[in-house]
Every structure is written in structure tokens, then in C-alpha cells.
Scaffold this active site. Structure first.
Site, PDB file in Angstrom:
ATOM      1  N   LYS A 195       0.819  -1.214   0.000  1.00  0.00           N
ATOM      2  CA  LYS A 195       0.000   0.000   0.000  1.00  0.00           C
ATOM      3  C   LYS A 195       0.865   1.282   0.000  1.00  0.00           C
ATOM      4  O   LYS A 195       2.075   1.220   0.255  1.00  0.00           O
ATOM      5  CB  LYS A 195      -0.908  -0.019   1.236  1.00  0.00           C
ATOM      6  N   TYR A 219     -12.670  -2.368  -2.368  1.00  0.00           N
ATOM      7  CA  TYR A 219     -13.072  -2.368  -0.952  1.00  0.00           C
ATOM      8  C   TYR A 219     -14.586  -2.300  -0.766  1.00  0.00           C
ATOM      9  O   TYR A 219     -15.055  -1.828   0.275  1.00  0.00           O
ATOM     10  CB  TYR A 219     -12.396  -1.201  -0.234  1.00  0.00           C
ATOM     11  N   PHE A 271     -15.049   4.024   8.276  1.00  0.00           N
ATOM     12  CA  PHE A 271     -13.708   4.352   7.783  1.00  0.00           C
ATOM     13  C   PHE A 271     -13.593   4.269   6.256  1.00  0.00           C
ATOM     14  O   PHE A 271     -12.492   4.443   5.708  1.00  0.00           O
ATOM     15  CB  PHE A 271     -12.664   3.440   8.434  1.00  0.00           C
ATOM     16  N   ARG A 276      -2.043 -14.644   4.631  1.00  0.00           N
ATOM     17  CA  ARG A 276      -2.742 -13.895   5.694  1.00  0.00           C
ATOM     18  C   ARG A 276      -1.986 -14.036   7.025  1.00  0.00           C
ATOM     19  O   ARG A 276      -1.870 -13.068   7.784  1.00  0.00           O
ATOM     20  CB  ARG A 276      -4.189 -14.394   5.860  1.00  0.00           C
ATOM     21  N   THR A 330      -5.063  -6.946  11.101  1.00  0.00           N
ATOM     22  CA  THR A 330      -5.348  -5.650  10.459  1.00  0.00           C
ATOM     23  C   THR A 330      -4.711  -4.495  11.234  1.00  0.00           C
ATOM     24  O   THR A 330      -4.191  -3.552  10.641  1.00  0.00           O
ATOM     25  CB  THR A 330      -6.878  -5.439  10.373  1.00  0.00           C
ATOM     26  N   ARG A 380       2.921  -6.792   9.054  1.00  0.00           N
ATOM     27  CA  ARG A 380       2.307  -5.584   9.610  1.00  0.00           C
ATOM     28  C   ARG A 380       2.975  -5.104  10.901  1.00  0.00           C
ATOM     29  O   ARG A 380       2.979  -3.897  11.167  1.00  0.00           O
ATOM     30  CB  ARG A 380       0.794  -5.791   9.787  1.00  0.00           C
ATOM     31  N   ASN A 389      -1.590   0.101   7.176  1.00  0.00           N
ATOM     32  CA  ASN A 389      -1.033  -1.169   7.635  1.00  0.00           C
ATOM     33  C   ASN A 389      -0.202  -1.892   6.576  1.00  0.00           C
ATOM     34  O   ASN A 389      -0.072  -3.111   6.596  1.00  0.00           O
ATOM     35  CB  ASN A 389      -2.139  -2.057   8.218  1.00  0.00           C
ATOM     36  N   HIS A 436      -2.028  -5.407   1.703  1.00  0.00           N
ATOM     37  CA  HIS A 436      -3.332  -6.078   1.587  1.00  0.00           C
ATOM     38  C   HIS A 436      -3.085  -7.527   1.173  1.00  0.00           C
ATOM     39  O   HIS A 436      -2.166  -7.801   0.400  1.00  0.00           O
ATOM     40  CB  HIS A 436      -4.179  -5.404   0.498  1.00  0.00           C
ATOM     41  N   GLU A 459     -10.247 -10.108  -6.924  1.00  0.00           N
ATOM     42  CA  GLU A 459      -9.237  -9.043  -6.851  1.00  0.00           C
ATOM     43  C   GLU A 459      -8.189  -9.191  -7.964  1.00  0.00           C
ATOM     44  O   GLU A 459      -7.762  -8.193  -8.556  1.00  0.00           O
ATOM     45  CB  GLU A 459      -8.595  -9.060  -5.460  1.00  0.00           C
TER      46      GLU A 459
HETATM   47  P1  DAT Z   1      -7.657  -6.648   6.233  1.00  0.00           P
HETATM   48  O1  DAT Z   1      -6.879  -5.660   5.386  1.00  0.00           O
HETATM   49  O2  DAT Z   1      -6.840  -7.181   7.366  1.00  0.00           O
HETATM   50  O3  DAT Z   1      -8.309  -7.728   5.397  1.00  0.00           O
HETATM   51  P2  DAT Z   1     -10.291  -5.466   6.509  1.00  0.00           P
HETATM   52  O4  DAT Z   1     -10.682  -6.199   5.259  1.00  0.00           O
HETATM   53  O5  DAT Z   1     -11.172  -5.636   7.703  1.00  0.00           O
HETATM   54  O6  DAT Z   1      -8.815  -5.822   6.952  1.00  0.00           O
HETATM   55  O7  DAT Z   1     -10.235  -3.906   6.204  1.00  0.00           O
HETATM   56  C1  DAT Z   1      -9.681  -3.443   4.982  1.00  0.00           C
HETATM   57  C2  DAT Z   1      -8.824  -2.244   5.279  1.00  0.00           C
HETATM   58  O8  DAT Z   1      -9.634  -1.191   5.804  1.00  0.00           O
HETATM   59  C3  DAT Z   1      -7.742  -2.464   6.327  1.00  0.00           C
HETATM   60  O9  DAT Z   1      -6.586  -3.065   5.813  1.00  0.00           O
HETATM   61  C4  DAT Z   1      -7.505  -1.075   6.812  1.00  0.00           C
HETATM   62  C5  DAT Z   1      -8.881  -0.439   6.765  1.00  0.00           C
HETATM   63  N1  DAT Z   1      -9.547  -0.544   8.074  1.00  0.00           N
HETATM   64  C6  DAT Z   1     -10.110  -1.645   8.624  1.00  0.00           C
HETATM   65  N2  DAT Z   1     -10.618  -1.389   9.839  1.00  0.00           N
HETATM   66  C7  DAT Z   1     -10.375  -0.071  10.069  1.00  0.00           C
HETATM   67  C8  DAT Z   1     -10.646   0.823  11.143  1.00  0.00           C
HETATM   68  N3  DAT Z   1     -11.277   0.409  12.237  1.00  0.00           N
HETATM   69  N4  DAT Z   1     -10.224   2.110  11.028  1.00  0.00           N
HETATM   70  C9  DAT Z   1      -9.585   2.557   9.906  1.00  0.00           C
HETATM   71  N5  DAT Z   1      -9.302   1.764   8.849  1.00  0.00           N
HETATM   72  C10 DAT Z   1      -9.687   0.474   8.931  1.00  0.00           C
HETATM   73 MG    MG Z   2      -9.849  -7.624   4.007  1.00  0.00          MG
END
Ligand code: DAT
Ligand code: MG
Length: 137
Positions: free
Chosen positions: A9, A49, A57, A85, A91, A102, A112, A115, A126
Site C-alpha cells: 500500500k 473495498y 472508515f 494472511r 489488520t 504488519r 497497515n 493487503h 481481486e
Molecule cells: P484486512 O486488510 O486485514 O483484510 P479489513 O478487510 O477488515 O482488513 O479492512 C480493509 C482495510 O480497511 C484495512 O486493511 C484497513 C482499513 N480498516 C479496517 N478497519 C479499520 C478501522 N477500524 N479504522 C480505519 N481503517 C480500517
Molecule cells: Mg480484508
């Protein structure tokens, strides 16, 4: 063998961590079968997303992911989706297991570093969003 979509990212690209992250990926026996640097535009970010569209968020997430170049990668390997993963970690970098990507490169839950697809359905979707078949080796 399965495939996963992996992306470095904008935060990690800006911090010169592309090489550090790819070194970990290659040492962990994932095979890179496609790779490109790109600036993710808003339309692609929202599609990628879309499962998070109603989260508080979402706007911040789309703004962040379009804020600078990313590196899109397809990885292949045994149990690739799960193993990747695990290597990526939680996350929230503060909650991730020590030694994960991470914890090494993530700043906070938003920034973070990377992805990774969370299921085979997500990986297929994707990969198709980010790559043409002619770009995959
Ligand atoms: P991951 O990337 O671990 O699969 P996710 O699919 O739940 O996590 O969320 C996608 C992205 O969205 C994540 O990498 C960062 C952002 N994100 C998730 N939860 C968040 C939060 N509580 N506040 C801000 N950004 C967030
Ligand atoms: Mg995800």
C-alpha cells in the site's frame, strides 16, 4: 497450489519498504507470478473495498489507498491464501503477532502496509480487478 492477490500500500511504498516486503515474501516461498506499480484510482479503490462501503472508515480508506502509488502482486503457493494472511498479520499492527509484515512495516489500523485476499473468492475477484491475463506469468 492456489493464488492470492497481494498489494503493497501507499504508506509502505512511500517509506521505501517495497524491497523489504518482497524479500520476506520470496524467503517465505511464495512465487511472484505478476507484479506492477500503479496509482489506484477512486473507482478501482471503491470496487476493491466494496465490502466495506457502509463502514465509518470507508472514505478514509479510499482516500488513503489512492494517495500514492501501490504495488499490485499475484502470489502462488501451497495454501497461499491462508499462509499469506498469517504472514501479513492482524489488520491492526499493534495487535499483530511479532514477526508479521504488519508489525514490521505497519503504522496503524489504516496505514497497515499491505493487503492480502481473505478467501479464494476474494482472490479471484481481486486478481481480475487488478490484472489482465496477459500480465500473469
Ligand atoms: P484486512 O486488510 O486485514 O483484510 P479489513 O478487510 O477488515 O482488513 O479492512 C480493509 C482495510 O480497511 C484495512 O486493511 C484497513 C482499513 N480498516 C479496517 N478497519 C479499520 C478501522 N477500524 N479504522 C480505519 N481503517 C480500517
Ligand atoms: Mg480484508
Amino acid at each position: 497450489m492456489d493464488k492470492s492477490f497481494f498489494m503493497i500500500k501507499p504508506d509502505a511504498v512511500a517509506e521505501n519498504n517495497i524491497g523489504g516486503i518482497i524479500a520476506i515474501i520470496e524467503k517465505s516461498n511464495f512465487k511472484i507470478i505478476a507484479l506492477k506499480m500503479l496509482l489506484v484510482e477512486t473507482k478501482l479503490a471503491k470496487e476493491h473495498y466494496k465490502e466495506h462501503i457502509n463502514k465509518p472508515f470507508f472514505k478514509e480508506l479510499v482516500e488513503f489507498i489512492t494517495s500514492g502509488p501501490s504495488v499490485a502482486i499475484i502470489l502462488e503457493g501451497q495454501d497461499c491464501i491462508k499462509n499469506l494472511r498469517d504472514l501479513v498479520g492482524n489488520t491492526n499492527p499493534a495487535k499483530a503477532v511479532q514477526g508479521t509484515i504488519r508489525t514490521k512495516f505497519g503504522v496503524d489500523v489504516g496505514r497497515n502496509a499491505v493487503h492480502a485476499s481473505d478467501s479464494s473468492e476474494a482472490a479471484i475477484r481481486e486478481i481480475d480487478l487488478f490484472f489482465n491475463t496477459s500480465e500473469i506469468y
